[in-house]
Structures are given as structure tokens and as C-alpha cells.
Enzyme design. Structure first.
Site, mmCIF file in Angstrom:
data_model
loop_
_atom_site.group_PDB
_atom_site.id
_atom_site.type_symbol
_atom_site.label_atom_id
_atom_site.label_comp_id
_atom_site.label_asym_id
_atom_site.label_seq_id
_atom_site.Cartn_x
_atom_site.Cartn_y
_atom_site.Cartn_z
ATOM 1 N N GLU A 40 -5.623 -0.736 -4.102
ATOM 2 C CA GLU A 40 -6.128 0.155 -3.061
ATOM 3 C C GLU A 40 -7.499 0.735 -3.437
ATOM 4 O O GLU A 40 -7.707 1.191 -4.558
ATOM 5 C CB GLU A 40 -5.137 1.291 -2.826
ATOM 6 C CG GLU A 40 -5.530 2.216 -1.685
ATOM 7 C CD GLU A 40 -4.558 3.356 -1.476
ATOM 8 O OE1 GLU A 40 -4.550 3.934 -0.381
ATOM 9 O OE2 GLU A 40 -3.816 3.696 -2.423
ATOM 10 N N LYS A 113 -4.159 1.796 7.297
ATOM 11 C CA LYS A 113 -3.048 2.545 6.711
ATOM 12 C C LYS A 113 -2.477 3.544 7.712
ATOM 13 O O LYS A 113 -3.211 4.365 8.276
ATOM 14 C CB LYS A 113 -3.550 3.266 5.457
ATOM 15 C CG LYS A 113 -2.483 3.963 4.629
ATOM 16 C CD LYS A 113 -3.112 4.482 3.339
ATOM 17 C CE LYS A 113 -2.106 5.179 2.441
ATOM 18 N NZ LYS A 113 -2.720 5.586 1.164
ATOM 19 N N CYS A 150 -0.166 1.429 0.084
ATOM 20 C CA CYS A 150 0.272 2.552 -0.748
ATOM 21 C C CYS A 150 1.365 3.419 -0.118
ATOM 22 O O CYS A 150 2.521 3.050 -0.132
ATOM 23 C CB CYS A 150 -0.931 3.382 -1.175
ATOM 24 S SG CYS A 150 -0.606 4.408 -2.636
#
Length: 291
Positions: A40, A113, A150
Site C-alpha cells: 500500500e 479503497k 488494507c
């Protein structure tokens, strides 16, 4: 399919970080990797330890400098790359975005995300707008990639929706670690929870999971915390949750392994979780709370 995860430590020197990434990508490609996953926000430090408006200057458009540079590498080496970038969509509008680069250097697709944390040392809501592209796998020459990022890895719904859309594999570029003042027992609990959650996604969906974390210590510029010791432990799990390969938690490492995507069909026949889901009774999952 031979896959690779690049577990790397970063400094404030973005140019140096990118050069190291390129060297690692080339090394993985020389060993036969067809799909290479980067961690990331791989170009620089994990800047979300503080809320600093100047950091927005690091954001870039997609397409932009990083997709151009890594696209050239992907085309030269004929590999599929999963990037993780700080996207500038418009003035004042930014995302934490994964971009998949096809073997010909073009952008195959992207994922913004969806779940954005806001915790001490992880002040991501200051920087990132929640994604609006949904949970859609990216079609590539090596398969349909269910790319998440994540904080998404804690949510079984995200993994399930990617699987229901036909993802052949789940991929998690990640930046997560320990605060140094935590007791060793607490650190172990956190690491175990992280691994267990993702292995559970593999089991529930009968898919391989590729989780690529950064490693090394990064200081908190504000001095409020003692910084983050990113715990590495990048790993690949099979569709029964079995750990196929795992990196160390204290060093840079390229993880390379062959994965057999046909295992999904075999495992789903043995454990038919999709067949037995009571979708008629799951409507309340779209509610925040049931009371």
C-alpha cells in the site's frame, strides 16, 4: 500462475523507493513471476501518521507519472502489476487507489479503497475519500483480480462481494504495523487477528489470498506516538486458508510462489458455501444495526 509480493521498507526519498521497487520487480520477473503485487502507498512513507495538508502535493492523477513509469516496466517484462497510489481525482478530492497494469503496459482497471480508518497514527479520513467504484474484480490476462486495500481486509462483506463477482483471487496491498509501546502479547494478538481474518476470507470464498504488507520502522513526524513498526508477514493463503508461503516480520523480502487457481473449483465442491448461503435471510446485513 506464479505470483510475487514485494515487501519493502521505505524512506522519504520517493525516487529511491521507486528505484528499489523497479529492481525488485525485475528480480521477481526474472524468477518467472506473472503477477506482482506492491504494498500500500508504495512510493513513499506512510504519511497518514499525521494530518498535514502539505502531503496532498504527493498525490497524482491516474493516468499519471506512476502509471506511466510502471506501465513501461510491465510492458518490458510482460508482467501484470498491482500498484497502490495516492490518487488526485480533482482539486480537494483524493483517493487511496489500487491500479492494475496489464502486461502491455496499459491500465486494466482500478479500485478505490472503500473502508477508510481514522485511528491514532492511521488518520486516513483526513486524506482519502471513500471509494465509489464498488467491489468489482479487474479483468486481466492472468485472471479476474479481486483487489482490495488494507483496512478492507477486515470486512468479510468486501471479500464476499468480490468473490460473487467472479474474482479468481483476492489481493490486499497493505500498510499495517505495531505501535512500539504495545506489550509483546498485544502485538502478537494484533498480528494473529490480521492473519486469521484474511485466511477466513480464503476459506469462506474458496479463493487464494495474496496479502502484501510493508516492513520497517517509520517515525511519527508529530512525536505524538512512537511511530509504526510495520510487521511485514506478507503471505499467500490457499482456498482452504492454508498458509502457502509467508515472509518475515523484520526484513525486506520478495515472496514468490506458484498458485493453482484450479484449486478453487476443487475446494468449492467439497465446501459448497455458496450453494448453502441463505441469501433470502441476509437482508439485514445492509443495515448499520438491527435495533
Amino acid at each position: 500462475m506464479k505470483v510475487a509480493l514485494i515487501q519493502q521498507s521505505n524512506t522519504a526519498d520517493i525516487k529511491s523507493n521507486i528505484q528499489k521497487l523497479e529492481n525488485n520487480i525485475r528480480s521477481c520477473a526474472m524468477q518467472g513471476a506473472e503477477l506482482i503485487v506492491l504494498q500500500e502507498l508504495h512510493n513513499g512513507l506512510y504519511f497518514c501518521q499525521t494530518e498535514n495538508p502539505d502531503v496532498f502535493d504527493q498525490a497524482e492523477t491516474i493516468p499519471g507519472p506512476s502509471t506511466d513509469a510502471f506501465g513501461k516496466i510491465a510492458k518490458e517484462l510482460e508482467v501484470v502489476l498491482v500498484l497502490s497510489l495516492f490518487e488526485k481525482r480533482a482539486a480537494g478530492l483524493y483517493h487511496n487507489t489500487a491500479v492494475v497494469i496489464e502486461k502491455d503496459g496499459t491500465i486494466a482497471g482500478k479500485y478505490r479503497k472503500m473502508h477508510i480508518p481514522d485511528d491514532p497514527a492511521y488518520y486516513e479520513k483526513f486524506y482519502f475519500t471513500p471509494g465509489d467504484l464498488g467491489f468489482e474484480p479487474v479483468e486481466t490476462s492472468v485472471g479476474k483480480l479481486g483487489v482490495l486495500v488494507c483496512w478492507d481486509q477486515w470486512y468479510p462483506e468486501a471479500a464476499r462481494l468480490m468473490a460473487l463477482a467472479g474474482a479468481d483471487v483476492l489481493i490486499y496491498p497493505t500498510a499495517i504495523g505495531w505501535e512500539s509501546t504495545d506489550a509483546d502479547e498485544e502485538k502478537q494478538r494484533q498480528l494473529d487477528a490480521w492473519i486469521i481474518s484474511q485466511r477466513a476470507h480464503a476459506v469462506a470464498n474458496g479463493l487464494h489470498v495474496l496479502s502484501c504488507n510493508r516492513v520497517g520502522y517509520e517515525q511519527d513526524p508529530s512525536g505524538v506516538t512512537n511511530g509504526i513498526e510495520f510487521w511485514g508477514n506478507s503471505f499467500v493463503a490457499g482456498p482452504q486458508g492454508e498458509i502457502l508461503i509467508e515472509a518475515a516480520n523484520d526484513k525486506e523480502e520478495n515472496v514468490i510462489i506458484d498458485v493453482d487457481l484450479k484449486r478453487t473449483e476443487e475446494v468449492r465442491r467439497m465446501w459448497p458455501f455458496f450453494r448453502d448461503r441463505r441469501i433470502d435471510a441476509f437482508g439485514d446485513l445492509t443495515k448499520r444495526w438491527r435495533k
